[in-house]
Motif scaffolding. Structure first.
Motif, mmCIF file in Angstrom:
data_model
loop_
_atom_site.group_PDB
_atom_site.id
_atom_site.type_symbol
_atom_site.label_atom_id
_atom_site.label_comp_id
_atom_site.label_asym_id
_atom_site.label_seq_id
_atom_site.Cartn_x
_atom_site.Cartn_y
_atom_site.Cartn_z
ATOM 1 N N ARG A 66 44.061 0.506 -19.318
ATOM 2 C CA ARG A 66 44.191 0.213 -17.889
ATOM 3 C C ARG A 66 42.939 -0.539 -17.455
ATOM 4 O O ARG A 66 41.831 -0.061 -17.673
ATOM 5 C CB ARG A 66 44.316 1.499 -17.081
ATOM 6 N N ALA A 67 43.143 -1.720 -16.887
ATOM 7 C CA ALA A 67 42.042 -2.554 -16.402
ATOM 8 C C ALA A 67 41.005 -2.794 -17.505
ATOM 9 O O ALA A 67 39.804 -2.733 -17.262
ATOM 10 C CB ALA A 67 41.399 -1.913 -15.171
ATOM 11 N N GLY A 68 41.479 -3.022 -18.728
ATOM 12 C CA GLY A 68 40.585 -3.329 -19.837
ATOM 13 C C GLY A 68 39.848 -2.145 -20.424
ATOM 14 O O GLY A 68 39.018 -2.307 -21.307
ATOM 15 N N LYS A 69 40.135 -0.948 -19.955
ATOM 16 C CA LYS A 69 39.465 0.253 -20.445
ATOM 17 C C LYS A 69 40.456 1.108 -21.238
ATOM 18 O O LYS A 69 41.601 1.286 -20.824
ATOM 19 C CB LYS A 69 38.900 1.060 -19.276
ATOM 20 N N LEU A 70 39.995 1.637 -22.364
ATOM 21 C CA LEU A 70 40.827 2.452 -23.234
ATOM 22 C C LEU A 70 40.643 3.930 -22.925
ATOM 23 O O LEU A 70 39.515 4.423 -22.861
ATOM 24 C CB LEU A 70 40.460 2.186 -24.703
ATOM 25 N N SER A 110 53.083 -1.760 -34.253
ATOM 26 C CA SER A 110 53.516 -3.135 -34.006
ATOM 27 C C SER A 110 52.328 -4.085 -33.951
ATOM 28 O O SER A 110 51.190 -3.696 -33.663
ATOM 29 C CB SER A 110 54.295 -3.213 -32.692
ATOM 30 N N GLU A 111 52.611 -5.357 -34.190
ATOM 31 C CA GLU A 111 51.574 -6.391 -34.047
ATOM 32 C C GLU A 111 51.074 -6.432 -32.611
ATOM 33 O O GLU A 111 49.883 -6.549 -32.360
ATOM 34 C CB GLU A 111 52.135 -7.756 -34.426
ATOM 35 N N ALA A 112 51.987 -6.331 -31.668
ATOM 36 C CA ALA A 112 51.613 -6.367 -30.253
ATOM 37 C C ALA A 112 50.699 -5.195 -29.910
ATOM 38 O O ALA A 112 49.701 -5.366 -29.199
ATOM 39 C CB ALA A 112 52.858 -6.344 -29.373
ATOM 40 N N GLY A 113 51.023 -4.013 -30.407
ATOM 41 C CA GLY A 113 50.203 -2.835 -30.143
ATOM 42 C C GLY A 113 48.828 -2.945 -30.772
ATOM 43 O O GLY A 113 47.809 -2.659 -30.123
ATOM 44 N N ARG A 114 48.782 -3.363 -32.027
ATOM 45 C CA ARG A 114 47.486 -3.522 -32.708
ATOM 46 C C ARG A 114 46.644 -4.605 -32.027
ATOM 47 O O ARG A 114 45.425 -4.462 -31.887
ATOM 48 C CB ARG A 114 47.687 -3.844 -34.183
ATOM 49 N N GLY A 115 47.302 -5.686 -31.592
ATOM 50 C CA GLY A 115 46.579 -6.761 -30.913
ATOM 51 C C GLY A 115 45.990 -6.314 -29.587
ATOM 52 O O GLY A 115 44.845 -6.626 -29.264
ATOM 53 N N ALA A 116 46.764 -5.571 -28.810
ATOM 54 C CA ALA A 116 46.273 -5.072 -27.521
ATOM 55 C C ALA A 116 45.116 -4.100 -27.725
ATOM 56 O O ALA A 116 44.117 -4.153 -26.993
ATOM 57 C CB ALA A 116 47.409 -4.393 -26.752
ATOM 58 N N LEU A 117 45.225 -3.244 -28.719
ATOM 59 C CA LEU A 117 44.159 -2.286 -29.006
ATOM 60 C C LEU A 117 42.890 -3.015 -29.437
ATOM 61 O O LEU A 117 41.788 -2.657 -29.020
ATOM 62 C CB LEU A 117 44.608 -1.296 -30.085
ATOM 63 N N ALA A 118 43.036 -4.051 -30.252
ATOM 64 C CA ALA A 118 41.870 -4.801 -30.739
ATOM 65 C C ALA A 118 41.101 -5.459 -29.595
ATOM 66 O O ALA A 118 39.896 -5.704 -29.719
ATOM 67 C CB ALA A 118 42.316 -5.853 -31.745
ATOM 68 N N PRO A 128 44.454 -13.884 -26.991
ATOM 69 C CA PRO A 128 45.175 -12.839 -26.271
ATOM 70 C C PRO A 128 44.357 -12.307 -25.099
ATOM 71 O O PRO A 128 43.136 -12.264 -25.144
ATOM 72 C CB PRO A 128 45.384 -11.748 -27.327
ATOM 73 N N THR A 129 45.062 -11.901 -24.067
ATOM 74 C CA THR A 129 44.397 -11.328 -22.907
ATOM 75 C C THR A 129 44.875 -9.899 -22.704
ATOM 76 O O THR A 129 45.918 -9.499 -23.208
ATOM 77 C CB THR A 129 44.694 -12.147 -21.640
#
Length: 143
Positions: A65-69, A42-50, A2-3
């Motif tokens: 945003r731009a890879g920063k949380l 969601s799986e998508a949300g957990r994946g993006a957070l990970a 994932p990116t």
């Protein structure tokens, strides 16, 4: 592998009326369709957070945003900055120390379910917005 999302991504609690209402608020005021969305459940949300952090059971709106949380009040102010006029004016609150901003944020977060309740069913965005939800397939399957 994932990116990171191409657009700023708002992660929100899909089991909270205040959070769902906030997403609807952003959708109506994001004239340039800048933001994407996914629920934290969601799986998508957990994946993006990970991809950007290792947090257990986050209890905050988040902005990637731009890879920063960004979390809590920083996420809310970052989101407001991306909306149409007059919401970017809220950027003045960046001058308030984050501890104070987050104290207020945490107080609201602790009480949000009691004050605003939980949705009876999974909220689905209008069809024209569905493509902006990374978890759209999960949302439509849940109904």
């Amino acid at each position: 592998m994932p990116t990171a999302p191409e657009h700023p991504l708002i992660l929100f609690d899909g089991d909270c009326n205040l959070c769902n209402g906030s997403v609807q608020f952003v959708l109506k005021r994001d004239a340039k369709a800048t933001f994407q969305f996914a629920s934290l459940q969601s799986e998508a949300g957990r994946g993006a957070l990970a991809l950007v952090a290792s947090l257990d059971q986050p209890d905050s709106i988040m902005l990637i945003r731009a890879g920063k949380l960004h979390i809590k009040s920083s996420a809310a102010l970052g989101i407001a900055r991306g909306l149409r006029w007059p919401w970017p004016l809220l950027s003045v609150f960046w001058l308030v120390p984050s501890r104070l901003r987050d104290f207020v944020y945490d107080w609201i977060a602790r009480n949000r379910i009691r004050w605003f309740g939980k949705p009876e069913h999974c909220w689905l965005p209008q069809p024209e917005f569905l493509g902006r939800f990374l978890d759209a397939a999960e949302r439509t399957k849940a109904t």
